[in-house]
Scaffold this motif. Structure first.
Motif, PDB file in Angstrom:
ATOM      1  N   PRO A 100     103.366  81.153 -14.299  1.00  0.00           N
ATOM      2  CA  PRO A 100     102.385  80.227 -13.713  1.00  0.00           C
ATOM      3  C   PRO A 100     103.099  79.323 -12.712  1.00  0.00           C
ATOM      4  N   HIS A 139      94.642  83.759  -2.868  1.00  0.00           N
ATOM      5  CA  HIS A 139      94.131  82.826  -3.869  1.00  0.00           C
ATOM      6  C   HIS A 139      94.819  81.475  -3.723  1.00  0.00           C
ATOM      7  N   ASP A 174      91.314  76.656  -6.528  1.00  0.00           N
ATOM      8  CA  ASP A 174      90.577  77.840  -6.963  1.00  0.00           C
ATOM      9  C   ASP A 174      89.642  78.368  -5.868  1.00  0.00           C
ATOM     10  N   GLU A 175      90.197  78.475  -4.677  1.00  0.00           N
ATOM     11  CA  GLU A 175      89.448  79.069  -3.563  1.00  0.00           C
ATOM     12  C   GLU A 175      90.074  80.412  -3.210  1.00  0.00           C
ATOM     13  N   TRP A 176      89.212  81.352  -2.842  1.00  0.00           N
ATOM     14  CA  TRP A 176      89.669  82.699  -2.498  1.00  0.00           C
ATOM     15  C   TRP A 176      89.287  83.047  -1.066  1.00  0.00           C
ATOM     16  N   HIS A 185     103.690  84.808  -2.134  1.00  0.00           N
ATOM     17  CA  HIS A 185     103.475  83.543  -2.849  1.00  0.00           C
ATOM     18  C   HIS A 185     104.163  82.387  -2.120  1.00  0.00           C
ATOM     19  N   ARG A 188     101.303  90.548 -10.077  1.00  0.00           N
ATOM     20  CA  ARG A 188     101.840  89.356 -10.751  1.00  0.00           C
ATOM     21  C   ARG A 188     102.589  89.768 -12.007  1.00  0.00           C
ATOM     22  N   LYS A 212      91.457  92.091  -6.795  1.00  0.00           N
ATOM     23  CA  LYS A 212      91.826  91.174  -7.875  1.00  0.00           C
ATOM     24  C   LYS A 212      92.660  91.897  -8.924  1.00  0.00           C
ATOM     25  N   TYR A 248      95.260  78.668  -5.435  1.00  0.00           N
ATOM     26  CA  TYR A 248      94.943  78.443  -6.845  1.00  0.00           C
ATOM     27  C   TYR A 248      94.757  76.992  -7.228  1.00  0.00           C
ATOM     28  N   ASP A 249      95.367  76.053  -6.497  1.00  0.00           N
ATOM     29  CA  ASP A 249      95.147  74.645  -6.852  1.00  0.00           C
ATOM     30  C   ASP A 249      93.706  74.218  -6.578  1.00  0.00           C
ATOM     31  N   HIS A 292      99.434  79.150  -2.371  1.00  0.00           N
ATOM     32  CA  HIS A 292      98.603  80.325  -2.615  1.00  0.00           C
ATOM     33  C   HIS A 292      99.466  81.538  -2.910  1.00  0.00           C
ATOM     34  N   ASP A 293      98.851  82.502  -3.567  1.00  0.00           N
ATOM     35  CA  ASP A 293      99.478  83.810  -3.622  1.00  0.00           C
ATOM     36  C   ASP A 293      98.442  84.842  -3.207  1.00  0.00           C
TER      37      ASP A 293
END
Ligand code: SGN
Ligand code: CA
Length: 613
Positions: free
Chosen positions: A524, A474, A479-481, A449, A517, A510, A476-477, A462-463
């Motif tokens: 979060p 991921h 939302d791209e993988w 992370h 996590r 996933k 996450y800001d 990302h994490d």
């Protein structure tokens, strides 16, 4: 310019085992020892049985720059002393960090806990030294402890009988050190890597209580940016020709926004002045001999590049050669210092009962993907070298492929010392692996992370999770993988996230990520910082001052004309008698290659004097 931090969290299957106390508690160990040799004093025998630990730690050392790992640089820049540790012990091929950034990695090592639990997620944070750390536990358990060199955790070290650290990032030449008594100004002529190992050996010789086992952290600044080598290696390393990575000219197709919008390319971000040293800079930390040797080499390179004026891809290639010359010369010096330490351990008779561990705070890009720096969860940055020698225990020439991590170091040290491992530490002791055991319940994936955006180098937060074959990231800001099949695509050039053939793998990964996590209690992510400009100057790190202390304007670069150059609207730069001059005030400037056509000079700002070599 913005930067990002990376945090890597590690996951283990059947993880409960990692939190169990070591089977051999200190009590058991001491009883055993007393029985074995009743004539000797308890502390004497105890120290014989419990191994000493020398932890040699560097900053930004890519495993690709350790010849024991093979790879394109092994012949041109060998590291015989590091290789010796591998040859006489174990080379770990899969050691990952939880967050590829300096401070966070160090905080993880101190605590055995992920960044979100030890509270140190970004370099700008200050480490809470009042929390449980492994050096405190070792000290309580009868070990002498010392840390010498780069610390970079903001607050004073705790749990050490001796600490002698570089302030902040430290300097390469005449480094200042900080001790509990205050700042000790640098000694002209000293080079940081040699100073760190010299002070470490001094402590081994004269500083410690020889009746106790010890744990010594030898923490180097090298090879951190700006990669300033010791002068004795300049000529040799600047005259070599370094093989390029295959993906030096990566176009970032096949990956998402983050790889396309980072700020860490050799092409644009790597600075001709700062990184490539193509502008004379203050050298008041060097002595006369060093200055002369330095200028002899760099004046020559400068004259040459000004004649050739490489452009576009050729300029990238030229920068890569400059970068490798400096970086690998810093590594060579590091390797020499490892040799100095190994020799001392041999001569003093300490080698036999001392575990030597070599690692870096994270990896580094050496032109792969066209980059330098780290932060991303891609392989070059995620992995750190890990070499371990334990005479009589670790089998010489072992190669270990298990997934291990900097999260494991704290528990490993405690286990080596025969001490309990606190149940709230999140790693696993590597001692069984050192002993050649093959624990059945070893982890098979790790968690990562990275938290810093916006920040230098503009890597998005990302994490992610990596197992032996796949890696899922991921961002996450956004939302791209991204999903990589490391077996088919070890260079991570094409994400298969959207490939229907990988639908099952994606689902599985996933699931792994969600499990990790939860397992590591990852909250979060904190709110994304907004509205902060992270353009230079960055006072805490600063940039080069040009000025050299002269009363007049300083001649800069080829000094012909400013026509066609990007320049500020003020009077701080001008042409005098056909020469480009800067104002005598300390000025900070950046040279960039913009639009890949030519050198561009940008004057950024004034700043107060900073500690630059
Ligand atoms: C400095 C470097 C960055 C680097 C960070 C963090 N810039 O800011 O390139 O990413 O340190 O590195 S510099 O212009 O000051 O060299 S870390 O290893 O300390 O995390
Ligand atoms: Ca680092």
């Amino acid at each position: 310019m913005r930067t990002t931090c990376i945090i890597l969290l590690i996951f283990a299957f059947g993880y409960g085992c990692s939190n169990k106390p070591a089977p051999n508690s200190s009590k058991v160990a001491s009883e055993k020892v007393t029985k074995a040799d009743p004539k000797k004093s308890k502390s004497d025998t105890f120290s014989k049985k419990r191994p000493n630990i020398v932890f040699i730690f560097s900053d930004d050392h890519s495993y690709k720059a350790v010849s024991a790992y093979g790879g394109r640089l092994k012949d041109i820049a060998p590291t015989p002393n590091l290789d010796r540790i591998a040859k006489e012990g174990i080379r770990f091929d899969n050691c990952f960090v939880t967050n590829a950034l300096c401070g966070p990695s160090r905080a993880v090592i101190q605590t055995g806990k992920h960044s979100h639990l030890n509270g140190f997620m970004e370099n700008e944070h200050r480490f809470d030294g009042n929390q449980q750390t492994f050096p405190k536990l070792l000290q309580k358990g009868g070990y002498q402890t010392a840390v010498i060199g780069k610390w970079h955790l903001g607050t004073d070290p705790q749990g050490f009988d001796l600490w002698n650290i570089l302030p902040g990032q430290g300097t390469y030449y005449a480094p200042d050190f900080r001790t509990p008594k205050g700042l000790v100004p640098g000694t002209p002529g000293e080079y940081v890597t040699e100073a760190v190992v010299g002070k470490s050996i001094d402590w081994l010789k004269k500083g410690r209580d020889k009746n106790k086992p010890f744990m010594l952290m030898v923490q180097h600044k090298a090879p951190h940016r700006f990669w300033l080598p010791p002068v004795h290696l300049l000529e040799e390393y600047t005259s070599k020709n370094y093989p390029e990575p295959e993906n030096l000219f990566d176009d970032y197709k096949g990956r998402g926004t983050p790889a396309n919008t980072q700020d860490m390319t050799l092409r644009v971000t790597m600075d001709l002045a700062l990184d490539n040293k193509m502008v004379p800079f203050r050298q008041d930390r060097m002595n006369e001999t060093q200055r002369k040797q330095w200028n002899k080499v760099y004046d020559g390179i400068r004259a040459d590049v000004l004649k050739k004026r490489p452009q576009g891809d050729d300029l990238v290639r030229w920068k890569y050669q400059r970068y490798m010359a400096d970086y690998l010369a810093c590594i060579k010096s590091l390797d020499e210092s490892v040799g100095t330490m190994l020799d001392y351990l041999d001569e003093s008779g300490l080698a036999e009962n001392t575990v030597v561990i070599y690692a870096s705070d994270q990896g580094f890009f050496l032109g792969e993907h066209g980059w330098f720096d780290k932060r991303f969860m891609y392989e070059e940055s995620l992995k750190t070298p890990l070499l371990v020698r334990w005479p009589g225990v670790a089998k010489p020439g072992t190669v270990n492929k298990q997934m291990v991590s900097n999260l494991d170091f704290a528990q490993t040290f405690l286990d080596l010392a025969g001490l309990d491992q606190p149940s709230d530490m999140q790693g696993k002791s590597l001692k069984p692996l050192f002993e050649g055991k093959e624990p059945k319940d070893w982890r098979d994936s790790i968690y990562y992370h990275y938290y810093c955006f916006p920040e230098y180098h503009a890597v998005r937060r990302h994490d992610g999770v990596r197992n032996s074959r796949y890696k899922l990231m991921h961002f996450y800001d956004l939302d791209e993988w991204e999903l990589f099949d490391l077996e088919k695509d070890p260079k991570e050039m094409k994400s298969v996230h959207d490939d229907p053939k990988y639908a099952d793998t994606l689902m599985h990964m996933k699931g792994e990520l969600a499990k990790l996590r939860k397992q590591y209690k990852v909250p979060p992510a904190p709110k994304l910082r907004k509205g902060e400009t992270l353009f230079p100057p960055w006072p805490e790190f600063g940039t080069f001052e040009v000025g050299l202390g002269n009363k007049e304007w300083i001649s800069l670069f080829d000094g012909k004309t400013l026509n066609g150059w990007h320049k500020p609207d003020n009077d701080s730069i001008k042409v005098v008698n056909g020469e480009i001059h800067l104002s005598p005030d300390p000025q900070v400037f950046y040279l960039h290659t913009r639009e890949f056509t030519d050198f561009i000079l940008e004057l950024e700002a004034k700043m107060p004097k900073e500690n630059f070599d």
